[in-house]
Scaffold this motif. Structure first.
Motif, mmCIF file in Angstrom:
data_model
loop_
_atom_site.group_PDB
_atom_site.id
_atom_site.type_symbol
_atom_site.label_atom_id
_atom_site.label_comp_id
_atom_site.label_asym_id
_atom_site.label_seq_id
_atom_site.Cartn_x
_atom_site.Cartn_y
_atom_site.Cartn_z
ATOM 1 N N ALA A 466 0.849 -1.168 -0.044
ATOM 2 C CA ALA A 466 0.033 0.005 -0.009
ATOM 3 C C ALA A 466 0.873 1.172 0.048
ATOM 4 C CB ALA A 466 -0.775 -0.115 1.117
ATOM 5 N N ALA A 467 1.911 1.218 0.785
ATOM 6 C CA ALA A 467 2.795 2.441 0.747
ATOM 7 C C ALA A 467 3.530 2.680 -0.344
ATOM 8 C CB ALA A 467 4.008 2.320 1.944
ATOM 9 N N HIS A 468 3.861 1.447 -1.277
ATOM 10 C CA HIS A 468 4.575 1.752 -2.645
ATOM 11 C C HIS A 468 3.465 2.263 -3.397
ATOM 12 C CE1 HIS A 468 5.410 0.014 -6.471
ATOM 13 N NE2 HIS A 468 6.614 0.617 -6.406
ATOM 14 N N GLN A 469 2.066 1.673 -3.293
ATOM 15 C CA GLN A 469 1.215 2.031 -4.399
ATOM 16 C C GLN A 469 0.820 3.858 -4.123
ATOM 17 O OE1 GLN A 469 -2.220 -0.595 -4.551
ATOM 18 N NE2 GLN A 469 -1.232 -2.267 -5.313
ATOM 19 N N LEU A 470 0.815 3.977 -2.771
ATOM 20 C CA LEU A 470 0.547 5.468 -2.658
ATOM 21 C C LEU A 470 1.311 6.391 -3.404
ATOM 22 C CD1 LEU A 470 -1.535 7.061 -0.783
ATOM 23 C CD2 LEU A 470 0.434 6.983 1.008
ATOM 24 N N VAL A 471 2.520 5.823 -3.627
ATOM 25 C CA VAL A 471 3.435 6.895 -4.113
ATOM 26 C C VAL A 471 3.574 6.624 -5.786
ATOM 27 C CG1 VAL A 471 6.121 7.291 -4.659
ATOM 28 C CG2 VAL A 471 5.365 6.687 -2.520
ATOM 29 N N VAL A 472 3.207 5.384 -6.507
ATOM 30 C CA VAL A 472 3.170 5.356 -7.952
ATOM 31 C C VAL A 472 1.744 5.146 -8.413
ATOM 32 C CG1 VAL A 472 5.575 4.046 -7.603
ATOM 33 C CG2 VAL A 472 3.227 2.601 -7.464
ATOM 34 N N SER A 473 0.806 4.598 -7.531
ATOM 35 C CA SER A 473 -0.522 4.527 -8.213
ATOM 36 C C SER A 473 -1.591 4.680 -7.208
ATOM 37 C CB SER A 473 -0.729 3.324 -9.135
ATOM 38 O OG SER A 473 -0.495 2.248 -8.126
ATOM 39 N N PRO A 474 -1.720 5.991 -6.370
ATOM 40 C CA PRO A 474 -2.579 6.039 -5.249
ATOM 41 C C PRO A 474 -4.108 5.660 -5.675
ATOM 42 C CG PRO A 474 -1.918 8.188 -6.159
ATOM 43 C CD PRO A 474 -0.983 7.060 -6.942
ATOM 44 N N PHE A 475 -4.464 5.923 -6.884
ATOM 45 C CA PHE A 475 -5.871 5.612 -7.294
ATOM 46 C C PHE A 475 -6.248 4.282 -7.875
ATOM 47 C CE2 PHE A 475 -4.892 10.397 -7.903
ATOM 48 C CZ PHE A 475 -5.274 10.592 -6.551
ATOM 49 N N SER A 476 -5.241 3.652 -7.792
ATOM 50 C CA SER A 476 -5.514 2.223 -8.559
ATOM 51 C C SER A 476 -6.335 1.361 -7.622
ATOM 52 C CB SER A 476 -4.224 1.573 -8.793
ATOM 53 O OG SER A 476 -3.484 1.138 -7.762
ATOM 54 N N TRP A 477 -7.388 0.428 -8.290
ATOM 55 C CA TRP A 477 -8.293 -0.303 -7.630
ATOM 56 C C TRP A 477 -7.968 -1.548 -7.942
ATOM 57 C CZ3 TRP A 477 -12.587 1.224 -4.523
ATOM 58 C CH2 TRP A 477 -13.404 0.385 -4.282
#
Length: 487
Positions: A466-477
């Motif tokens: 989640a921390a990684h996605q918050l940086v690279v893809s915050p809105f991905s589902w």
């Protein structure tokens, strides 16, 4: 301001039309509607929206915090061990206090029933079912909704299907839906999220009350009637009533048992505990019932927040509304394999981080909106879930090193022994409240709560994703797969 007014015009025009006129409007002005679905909330409430991202001070504070933790862990590991232990233990003890409040909220089966509403006075009800790639399970829900104990002439079911998902649409039709079920094909556009879908449902809704069910849900047939009675017994400040969620495949394997116990703790004790303490309630993603007009006044859902439910629950409190819980169960299917579980938990934890970011952009405003106790829920429940999951591997590594490595010494024992003891208390408390919740929910083999600490390994994996996605893809589902059930 012009785009905000245009968006309101679209919402008002759709709300004032009948179903056929709504369908024609959607066909003619699909791009405009798609824009309002995705960005209407952000335009109307930019300070409460996820899309603008972090405030500058939040980025600076985050960088300072991460650097400080890294420095302390490397250079004074025993101090880091003590501090991280305090954080994790405080999180467990806070949940224990909330769970005890939930135990005192009402005994199972002993809650005083709200006076029933006669059929002639029941409000109209809209059921929203966002369904994307759910062809294998949607038919079961359609058949279940046909059996709801609610007057059909006061019931409207909108099944919200993406235009590029014909399989789900065919599955709905194959289930022989009753006349009050309507398929709505969504205009295409980003983001591909559940809140974007239900935003259109809210624009179309004609019911005085509104609820969301997921495609795999099996709600108690009397749930709508019971919630209508609850709303009738309350004033207009009660915006939402959250039903309980439990799993019908809880005994499937070790993971489904743990997932079921987690839901029993959250929906059976934690949320009722928050209600009893008059604190904000981060909603679950389904079976939350609203007064439709109040939901519109709240601004609808944020299409760019991947835990739109928790965000909306916090927003209810921030805007002065109450949320209550009700002992009516919606049955779901627990995920029974690790990879989908981690992906689902990744989305939840990322959304909690985003929700925390949104509601803390202006700290003084946060305190005014939530008060001290509500801010404690925002930071100690919503934010702390991903933060403690992120810190847990670091804490475990420090504990092992402290007990076996070179940092152990007679001097260090003054920190290590209390830290290890506190961690033991934290684990014991978590097992205890999970066991109580499992027994209270009637789950088989509640002693499996002994293994609940091991699930934190999966939570930590999900938190770092989640921390990684918050940086690279915050809105991905990340879509959660559902399999057909046997019911």
């Amino acid at each position: 301001m012009g785009s905000v007014r245009a968006g309101m015009d679209v919402i008002e025009e759709l709300a004032g039309c009948g179903p056929e006129a709504q369908d024609r409007f959607l066909a003619k002005r699909s791009s405009v509607v798609a824009d309002v679905m995705a960005n209407g909330f952000t335009r109307r409430h930019p300070d409460l929206a996820a899309k603008p991202g972090f405030a500058r001070w939040q980025l600076v504070a985050l960088a300072v915090a991460v650097t400080a933790v890294a420095v302390v862990v490397v250079f004074v590991p025993l101090v880091a061990l003590a501090l991280l232990t305090v954080v994790v233990t405080a999180y467990s003890l806070l949940h224990a206090v909330i769970a005890v409040a939930g135990l005192l909220h009402r005994r199972p089966g002993a809650a005083a029933a709200d006076p029933p509403v006669p059929d002639t006075q029941l409000p109209s009800y809209t059921v929203l079912v966002p369904a994307y790639q759910e062809s294998e399970v949607i038919g079961g829900l359609v058949r279940h909704l046909a059996e709801l104990d609610y007057p059909p002439d006061r019931l409207e079911v909108l099944i919200l299907v993406e235009r590029h998902d014909p399989d789900t649409r065919r599955a709905v039709l194959a289930a022989d839906p009753p006349p009050f079920v309507r398929i709505v094909q969504l205009p295409s556009g980003p983001p591909q999220t559940k809140p974007r879908s239900v935003n259109l449902g809210l624009m179309l809704a004609r019911g005085e009350l509104l609820v969301i069910f997921d495609a795999e849900d099996r709600p108690d047939p009397a749930q709508l009637r019971r919630v209508a009675a609850r709303f009738a017994a309350r004033d207009g400040r009660t915006a939402c009533v959250q039903a309980q969620l439990l799993f019908r495949n809880a005994a499937g394997n070790w993971l489904t048992r743990q997932f079921a116990m987690e839901y029993a703790l959250r929906f059976g004790l934690a949320l009722p505990g928050l209600e009893r303490l008059r604190l904000p309630i981060p909603l679950g993603g389904t079976s939350n019932h609203f007064r439709t007009d109040t939901l519109r006044a709240l601004g609808s859902w944020d299409a760019w927040n991947v835990t739109e439910d928790a965000d909306l629950g916090m927003r209810c409190a921030a805007m002065g509304y109450r949320t209550e819980t009700i002992e009516s169960v919606t049955w779901e299917e627990a995920l029974d394999t690790v990879a989908p579980y981690v992906r689902q938990r990744t989305r939840w934890l990322k959304g909690f981080l985003v929700t925390t970011m949104v509601h803390t952009r202006h700290p003084c405003r946060t305190l005014r909106r939530f008060g001290a106790s509500g801010t404690l829920v925002l930071l100690g429940v919503v934010a702390a879930a991903p933060v403690t999951a992120l810190l847990q591997p670091v804490l475990s590594a420090l504990t092992v090193l402290a007990l076996t490595g070179p940092v152990w010494s007679s001097t260090g024992a003054g920190l290590v022994v209390p830290a290890v003891a506190a961690q033991g208390v934290s684990i014991t408390v978590w097992i205890a409240i999970t066991f109580v919740a499992a027994r209270r929910a009637g789950l088989a083999a509640p002693w499996h709560a002994l293994f609940s600490p091991f699930v934190t390994v999966l939570w930590s994996v999900a938190a770092w994703r989640a921390a990684h996605q918050l940086v690279v893809s915050p809105f991905s589902w990340e879509k959660t797969p559902h399999r057909p059930s046997t019911d």
